[in-house]
Design a protein around this motif. Structure first.
Motif, mmCIF file in Angstrom:
data_model
loop_
_atom_site.group_PDB
_atom_site.id
_atom_site.type_symbol
_atom_site.label_atom_id
_atom_site.label_comp_id
_atom_site.label_asym_id
_atom_site.label_seq_id
_atom_site.Cartn_x
_atom_site.Cartn_y
_atom_site.Cartn_z
ATOM 1 N N LYS A 100 13.120 14.955 -22.584
ATOM 2 C CA LYS A 100 13.880 15.367 -23.212
ATOM 3 C C LYS A 100 14.488 13.915 -24.028
ATOM 4 C CE LYS A 100 16.085 18.618 -22.260
ATOM 5 N NZ LYS A 100 16.921 18.630 -20.994
ATOM 6 N N ARG A 101 14.975 12.444 -23.604
ATOM 7 C CA ARG A 101 15.977 11.730 -23.967
ATOM 8 C C ARG A 101 15.323 10.279 -24.695
ATOM 9 N NH1 ARG A 101 20.076 9.757 -18.301
ATOM 10 N NH2 ARG A 101 20.203 11.800 -17.681
ATOM 11 N N ILE A 102 13.545 10.783 -24.641
ATOM 12 C CA ILE A 102 12.951 9.844 -25.039
ATOM 13 C C ILE A 102 12.722 10.436 -26.962
ATOM 14 C CG2 ILE A 102 11.012 8.939 -25.594
ATOM 15 C CD1 ILE A 102 10.280 8.330 -22.050
ATOM 16 N N GLN A 103 13.125 11.352 -26.680
ATOM 17 C CA GLN A 103 12.436 12.759 -27.759
ATOM 18 C C GLN A 103 14.027 12.607 -28.369
ATOM 19 O OE1 GLN A 103 10.008 13.827 -28.898
ATOM 20 N NE2 GLN A 103 8.435 13.086 -27.535
ATOM 21 N N ALA A 104 15.096 12.691 -27.764
ATOM 22 C CA ALA A 104 16.298 12.643 -28.432
ATOM 23 C C ALA A 104 16.591 11.430 -29.459
ATOM 24 C CB ALA A 104 17.031 12.987 -27.376
ATOM 25 N N GLU A 105 15.919 10.317 -28.520
ATOM 26 C CA GLU A 105 16.192 8.874 -28.790
ATOM 27 C C GLU A 105 15.267 8.711 -29.973
ATOM 28 O OE1 GLU A 105 15.850 6.632 -25.774
ATOM 29 O OE2 GLU A 105 17.914 6.722 -25.003
ATOM 30 N N ILE A 106 14.341 9.399 -30.293
ATOM 31 C CA ILE A 106 12.999 9.089 -31.195
ATOM 32 C C ILE A 106 13.327 9.948 -32.652
ATOM 33 C CG2 ILE A 106 11.170 9.865 -32.054
ATOM 34 C CD1 ILE A 106 10.142 9.087 -28.918
ATOM 35 N N GLN A 107 13.808 11.075 -32.239
ATOM 36 C CA GLN A 107 14.415 11.570 -33.163
ATOM 37 C C GLN A 107 15.859 11.341 -34.044
ATOM 38 O OE1 GLN A 107 16.183 16.173 -32.176
ATOM 39 N NE2 GLN A 107 16.428 16.106 -34.591
#
Length: 229
Positions: free
Chosen positions: A196-203
């Protein structure tokens, strides 16, 4: 006449060389119960021990039992090589036996009577293979000096609800219903949170790139056409 051995010289062994559990299923149930309760009680003045000798009569090292998992309150946290009631001055509050057809008689009679006499407040039997306990889990609570069956699978001492989940015991907090996670679930939960954190950072990075591209486009527009009206 042979003189008595001084109590200070009496040896209380910490191992009998016997296997920890009969099968992988029993061992896994034992270890996950130990780890879940150990994590749950971190920060409290309590400890959880597994498959270690419990000595209950000073001066008599043969009077011992090795509960699969025992929870003791009001003592210093941490492990012990063995547990002597007269030294720690506390009887275990809760004991779990990961039972099987081979240990059925000992678990439901001999150990039950002993724990009852020692005033262990709760005694839980878990049968991971369902070999002799149809519902796999049976608890007992001390009322006066007699064990009575626990009918709601709730531990008043631990403040947890116990549930049979395949070949393991699931533990749920009584105050908020939250499940205490076993190692595999902890890893899965950590992975999910990391993803979730990686996806948030990518976004967020994609949004920064789009903003930079827009700013670059506007800059080129101003150079060619001047400021926007």
């Amino acid at each position: 006449m042979t003189s008595a051995i001084p109590k200070s010289e009496i040896i209380y062994p910490s191992s009998d060389g016997e296997p920890v559990a009969e099968t992988y299923d029993h061992l896994y149930a034992l270890l996950t119960t130990l780890e879940v309760l150990r994590q749950y009680l971190q920060g409290r003045r309590a400890t959880v021990l597994a498959n270690q000798f419990l000595y209950y009569a000073q001066g008599f090292p043969k009077l011992r039992v090795a509960p699969d998992v025992m929870v003791i309150y009001d003592i210093e946290p941490g492990g012990r090589d063995n547990y002597k009631i007269w030294e720690e001055k506390q009887v275990p509050k809760v004991i779990f036996e990961i039972t099987s057809k081979g240990t059925q008689e000992e678990d439901k009679t001999t150990k039950k009577n002993l724990y009852e006499s020692l005033e262990v407040e709760e005694y839980w039997l878990f049968d991971p293979k369902g070999e002799w306990i149809e519902q796999q889990l049976q608890g007992y609570r001390l009322r006066g000096d007699i064990y009575e069956p626990i009918t709601d699978n709730c531990s008043q001492i631990l403040q947890l609800r116990l549930a049979v989940e395949g070949k393991l015991i699931g533990f749920y907090r009584l105050d908020n219903g939250e499940k205490l996670l076993v190692n595999d679930e902890l890893i899965a939960a950590l992975k999910q949170e990391t993803d979730k954190r990686i996806q948030a950072e990518i976004q967020a990075e994609q949004e920064r790139q789009r903003a930079a591209e827009l700013e670059s486009l506007l800059s080129r527009y101003r150079e060619q056409f001047g400021e926007l009206p």
